[in-house]
Design an enzyme around this catalytic site. Structure first.
Site, PDB file in Angstrom:
ATOM      1  N   ASN A  37      23.297   0.989  51.071  1.00 45.72           N
ATOM      2  CA  ASN A  37      22.346   1.774  51.863  1.00 45.72           C
ATOM      3  C   ASN A  37      22.648   3.263  51.669  1.00 45.72           C
ATOM      4  O   ASN A  37      21.891   4.116  52.108  1.00 45.72           O
ATOM      5  CB  ASN A  37      22.320   1.356  53.339  1.00 45.72           C
ATOM      6  CG  ASN A  37      23.571   1.763  54.104  1.00 45.72           C
ATOM      7  OD1 ASN A  37      24.255   2.709  53.790  1.00 45.72           O
ATOM      8  ND2 ASN A  37      23.856   1.008  55.165  1.00 45.72           N
ATOM      9  N   HIS A  77      13.821  14.130  44.921  1.00 45.14           N
ATOM     10  CA  HIS A  77      15.077  14.882  45.038  1.00 45.14           C
ATOM     11  C   HIS A  77      14.848  16.389  45.028  1.00 45.14           C
ATOM     12  O   HIS A  77      15.795  17.157  44.893  1.00 45.14           O
ATOM     13  CB  HIS A  77      16.050  14.457  43.928  1.00 45.14           C
ATOM     14  CG  HIS A  77      16.578  13.061  44.103  1.00 45.14           C
ATOM     15  ND1 HIS A  77      17.384  12.428  43.187  1.00 45.14           N
ATOM     16  CD2 HIS A  77      16.399  12.158  45.112  1.00 45.14           C
ATOM     17  CE1 HIS A  77      17.688  11.211  43.618  1.00 45.14           C
ATOM     18  NE2 HIS A  77      17.091  11.016  44.779  1.00 45.14           N
ATOM     19  N   ARG A 114      13.440   8.937  51.997  1.00 43.99           N
ATOM     20  CA  ARG A 114      14.384   8.058  51.311  1.00 43.99           C
ATOM     21  C   ARG A 114      14.411   6.660  51.938  1.00 43.99           C
ATOM     22  O   ARG A 114      14.548   5.647  51.244  1.00 43.99           O
ATOM     23  CB  ARG A 114      15.780   8.677  51.355  1.00 43.99           C
ATOM     24  CG  ARG A 114      16.805   7.896  50.562  1.00 43.99           C
ATOM     25  CD  ARG A 114      18.087   8.691  50.388  1.00 43.99           C
ATOM     26  NE  ARG A 114      19.001   8.029  49.483  1.00 43.99           N
ATOM     27  CZ  ARG A 114      20.244   7.695  49.817  1.00 43.99           C
ATOM     28  NH1 ARG A 114      20.716   7.964  51.018  1.00 43.99           N
ATOM     29  NH2 ARG A 114      21.015   7.088  48.944  1.00 43.99           N
ATOM     30  N   HIS A 162      14.119   2.980  50.017  1.00 47.27           N
ATOM     31  CA  HIS A 162      15.120   1.918  50.105  1.00 47.27           C
ATOM     32  C   HIS A 162      14.535   0.646  50.696  1.00 47.27           C
ATOM     33  O   HIS A 162      14.884  -0.455  50.290  1.00 47.27           O
ATOM     34  CB  HIS A 162      16.323   2.398  50.920  1.00 47.27           C
ATOM     35  CG  HIS A 162      17.247   3.257  50.120  1.00 47.27           C
ATOM     36  ND1 HIS A 162      18.614   3.187  50.224  1.00 47.27           N
ATOM     37  CD2 HIS A 162      17.007   4.191  49.182  1.00 47.27           C
ATOM     38  CE1 HIS A 162      19.166   4.051  49.381  1.00 47.27           C
ATOM     39  NE2 HIS A 162      18.212   4.684  48.746  1.00 47.27           N
TER      40      HIS A 162
HETATM   41  C1  HEM Z   1      15.647   7.116  40.479  1.00 46.51           C
HETATM   42  C2  HEM Z   1      16.715   6.667  41.019  1.00 46.51           C
HETATM   43  C3  HEM Z   1      17.338   7.230  42.264  1.00 46.51           C
HETATM   44  C4  HEM Z   1      18.668   7.351  42.471  1.00 46.51           C
HETATM   45  C5  HEM Z   1      19.778   6.939  41.512  1.00 46.51           C
HETATM   46  C6  HEM Z   1      18.847   7.955  43.764  1.00 46.51           C
HETATM   47  C7  HEM Z   1      20.071   8.203  44.354  1.00 46.51           C
HETATM   48  C8  HEM Z   1      20.253   8.987  45.466  1.00 46.51           C
HETATM   49  C9  HEM Z   1      21.526   9.363  46.000  1.00 46.51           C
HETATM   50  C10 HEM Z   1      22.873   8.911  45.451  1.00 46.51           C
HETATM   51  C11 HEM Z   1      21.306  10.200  47.041  1.00 46.51           C
HETATM   52  C12 HEM Z   1      22.354  10.928  47.884  1.00 46.51           C
HETATM   53  C13 HEM Z   1      22.816  10.115  49.055  1.00 46.51           C
HETATM   54  C14 HEM Z   1      23.920  10.801  49.793  1.00 46.51           C
HETATM   55  O1  HEM Z   1      24.847  11.336  49.181  1.00 46.51           O
HETATM   56  O2  HEM Z   1      23.863  10.798  51.039  1.00 46.51           O
HETATM   57  C15 HEM Z   1      19.889  10.335  47.178  1.00 46.51           C
HETATM   58  C16 HEM Z   1      19.261  11.086  48.135  1.00 46.51           C
HETATM   59  C17 HEM Z   1      17.902  11.104  48.327  1.00 46.51           C
HETATM   60  N1  HEM Z   1      16.973  10.353  47.648  1.00 46.51           N
HETATM   61 FE1  HEM Z   1      17.294   9.333  45.959  1.00 46.51          FE
HETATM   62  N2  HEM Z   1      17.624   8.190  44.321  1.00 46.51           N
HETATM   63  C18 HEM Z   1      16.665   7.748  43.450  1.00 46.51           C
HETATM   64  C19 HEM Z   1      15.304   7.759  43.666  1.00 46.51           C
HETATM   65  C20 HEM Z   1      14.718   8.211  44.825  1.00 46.51           C
HETATM   66  C21 HEM Z   1      13.333   7.991  45.181  1.00 46.51           C
HETATM   67  C22 HEM Z   1      12.343   7.185  44.367  1.00 46.51           C
HETATM   68  C23 HEM Z   1      13.129   8.599  46.371  1.00 46.51           C
HETATM   69  C24 HEM Z   1      11.889   8.659  47.222  1.00 46.51           C
HETATM   70  C25 HEM Z   1      10.671   8.515  46.759  1.00 46.51           C
HETATM   71  C26 HEM Z   1      14.376   9.228  46.735  1.00 46.51           C
HETATM   72  C27 HEM Z   1      14.557  10.029  47.831  1.00 46.51           C
HETATM   73  C28 HEM Z   1      15.741  10.631  48.166  1.00 46.51           C
HETATM   74  C29 HEM Z   1      15.864  11.637  49.192  1.00 46.51           C
HETATM   75  C30 HEM Z   1      14.717  12.258  49.954  1.00 46.51           C
HETATM   76  C31 HEM Z   1      17.222  11.914  49.311  1.00 46.51           C
HETATM   77  C32 HEM Z   1      17.882  12.878  50.302  1.00 46.51           C
HETATM   78  C33 HEM Z   1      18.262  12.100  51.530  1.00 46.51           C
HETATM   79  C34 HEM Z   1      18.730  12.953  52.676  1.00 46.51           C
HETATM   80  O3  HEM Z   1      18.885  14.172  52.550  1.00 46.51           O
HETATM   81  O4  HEM Z   1      18.921  12.376  53.765  1.00 46.51           O
HETATM   82  N3  HEM Z   1      15.316   8.941  45.797  1.00 46.51           N
HETATM   83  N4  HEM Z   1      19.263   9.578  46.213  1.00 46.51           N
HETATM   84  C1  LIG Z   2      22.423   4.400  58.641  1.00 46.32           C
HETATM   85  C2  LIG Z   2      23.295   3.206  58.564  1.00 46.32           C
HETATM   86  O1  LIG Z   2      23.071   2.232  59.214  1.00 46.32           O
HETATM   87  N1  LIG Z   2      24.295   3.285  57.685  1.00 46.32           N
HETATM   88  C3  LIG Z   2      25.237   2.199  57.513  1.00 46.32           C
HETATM   89  C4  LIG Z   2      25.400   1.856  56.048  1.00 46.32           C
HETATM   90  O2  LIG Z   2      26.375   0.880  55.882  1.00 46.32           O
HETATM   91  C5  LIG Z   2      27.656   1.229  56.368  1.00 46.32           C
HETATM   92  C6  LIG Z   2      28.592   0.082  56.086  1.00 46.32           C
HETATM   93  O3  LIG Z   2      28.572  -0.239  54.742  1.00 46.32           O
HETATM   94  C7  LIG Z   2      27.593   1.505  57.870  1.00 46.32           C
HETATM   95  O4  LIG Z   2      28.871   1.939  58.321  1.00 46.32           O
HETATM   96  C8  LIG Z   2      26.584   2.582  58.130  1.00 46.32           C
HETATM   97  O5  LIG Z   2      26.425   2.754  59.517  1.00 46.32           O
END
Ligand code: HEM
Ligand SMILES: CC(=O)N[C@H]1CO[C@H](CO)[C@@H](O)[C@@H]1O
Ligand SMILES: *[C@@H]1O[C@H](CO)[C@@H](O)[C@H](O)[C@H]1NC(C)=O
Ligand SMILES: *[C@@H]1O[C@H](CO)[C@@H](O)[C@H](O)[C@H]1NC(C)=O
Ligand SMILES: *[C@@H]1O[C@H](CO)[C@@H](O)[C@H](O)[C@H]1NC(C)=O
Length: 329
Positions: free
Chosen positions: A96, A196, A65, A69
């Site tokens: 972020n 995802h 992820r 970003h």
């Molecule tokens: C298409 C639009 C996308 C949206 C709206 C989106 C949104 C999100 C959101 C809201 C989360 C959860 C964050 C949280 O609650 O901590 C997430 C997690 C994640 N996203 Fe996406 N994402 C998108 C595309 C992508 C893409 C293109 C990738 C990588 C190629 C990606 C990889 C991931 C991964 C691996 C996680 C899990 C992160 C973790 O477990 O630490 N996402 N995403």
């Molecule tokens: C991983 C990281 O740096 N997360 C930051 C994202 O932004 C918030 C503030 O908006 C910080 O509190 C987090 O540490």
């Protein structure tokens, strides 16, 4: 069984994939970029990423992820890694979206190991691209050759993030428009969303789909009802902002095409996931990937290579950082 049935018997034209030919390679990028300056680079990265993954498996989604970003905001230039004492760098933006610390830690560990062997030679941006490929592969996903030769950014601004990252509430037209700005197609959008298939999401990200979809219909009807019940159990109405669930409820730590069969069955966690199936513009692509893990893997690899070409810094636009969290000056 049921899961498979709803997505069988379709033959999406091969043209769908043919339409995703990558744009011409930026002249500076090449998989062999460090061949003479740091010949062991790939094995050093692989070793350190594996070591970190052995310590904690959440390294995999966190590292993947982080790369997405970084690339979406001003290009793949490691600007997201900068730690600013004033909390005004990319990583400090609200958008972020709680990037997990293990992603940052992975890159810092790899960079330290690479610096020992090849001091001052390899950019953090390239390490991020290699590490993202390696975590996917370690989770049983596809493998691809990573193009290298990016420099690290000289700036990292919180204010640059706004509007560059997709929201979980977006529908296909909005997602497509955002990806189109980066020359990423609908096929790229569907393929990259397959990331995802691993990782976690906080309840606060999708609670509105469970409890306040609309006045008369509190729960989003595109959720499978059983899945919605499970999610409500895990994420009660007044949930805290810490609780998280697996994004792929069926195979949460394996990089596979189950994400797409999930979508066919109403198991898409976010609106931005489920709409890929409900919208007729993307449904055929979802079905294709649900039916062919190979098609998904090929499309994912190709889309990651395209993602990796965004905003590459060269010449005096960048530097090779000594440590990934700080500029050299
Ligand atoms: C298409 C639009 C996308 C949206 C709206 C989106 C949104 C999100 C959101 C809201 C989360 C959860 C964050 C949280 O609650 O901590 C997430 C997690 C994640 N996203 Fe996406 N994402 C998108 C595309 C992508 C893409 C293109 C990738 C990588 C190629 C990606 C990889 C991931 C991964 C691996 C996680 C899990 C992160 C973790 O477990 O630490 N996402 N995403
Ligand atoms: C991983 C990281 O740096 N997360 C930051 C994202 O932004 C918030 C503030 O908006 C910080 O509190 C987090 O540490
Ligand atoms: C990671 O764990 C696997 C399985 O236990 C082991 O074979 C491998 O040597 C470990 N790798 C590293 C780099 O620690
Ligand atoms: C998209 O492609 C066009 C035409 O090849 C190019 O001019 C533009 O810079 C590309 N945009 C991005 C964000 O890479
Ligand atoms: C999470 O909730 C706590 C306690 O209510 C609050 O202090 C904190 O700022 C919240 N964090 C986020 C990221 O919203």
């Amino acid at each position: 069984m049921e899961r498979r049935r709803r997505c069988v018997a379709l033959m999406v034209a091969a043209a769908l994939l043919a339409a995703t030919m990558p744009s011409p390679v930026a002249a500076t990028l090449s998989p062999d970029y460090y061949k003479s300056s740091c010949p062991d680079l790939e094995s050093i990265v692989r070793y350190e990423v594996t070591r970190k993954k052995n310590l904690t498996v959440v390294t995999i989604p966190a590292t993947l992820r982080l790369f997405f970003h970084d690339c979406m905001v001003g290009g793949c230039d490691a600007a997201v890694l900068i730690a600013s004492p004033k909390y005004d760098a990319e990583k400090d933006a609200d958008d972020n979206e709680s990037l997990a610390g293990d992603g940052f830690d992975t890159i810092n560990r790899v960079k330290a190991a690479v610096e020992k062997k090849c001091p001052g030679v390899v950019s953090c941006a390239d390490i991020m691209a290699l590490a993202a490929r390696d975590v996917v592969y370690l989770a049983s996903g596809p493998y691809w050759r990573v193009e290298l030769g990016r420099l690290d950014s000289l700036v990292s601004r919180k204010s640059d993030v706004e509007g560059k990252l997709p929201s979980e509430h977006m529908h296909v037209n909005e997602l497509a428009a955002m990806f189109q700005k980066k020359n990423l197609t609908l096929v790229d959008l569907v393929a990259l969303s397959g990331a995802h298939t691993v990782g976690f999401a906080h309840c606060t990200r999708f609670a509105s789909r469970l409890y306040s979809y609309s006045y008369s219909t509190p729960t989003d009807p595109t959720y499978n009802p059983d899945y919605a019940d499970q999610l409500k159990e895990a994420c009660p109405r007044k949930v805290n902002n810490i609780t998280a669930v697996n994004m792929d409820p069926v195979s949460p730590v394996t990089f596979d095409n189950i994400y797409y069969t999930n979508l066919c069955n109403g198991l898409g966690l976010f609106t931005s996931d489920q709409v890929l199936y409900t919208d007729p513009a993307t449904r055929p692509i979802v079905k294709q990937f649900a039916n062919s893990q190979k098609d998904f893997f090929d499309a994912f690899a190709e889309a990651m290579i395209k993602l990796g070409r965004l905003g590459v810094k060269t010449g005096n636009e960048g530097e090779i950082r000594k440590v990934c969290t700080a500029f050299n000056h």
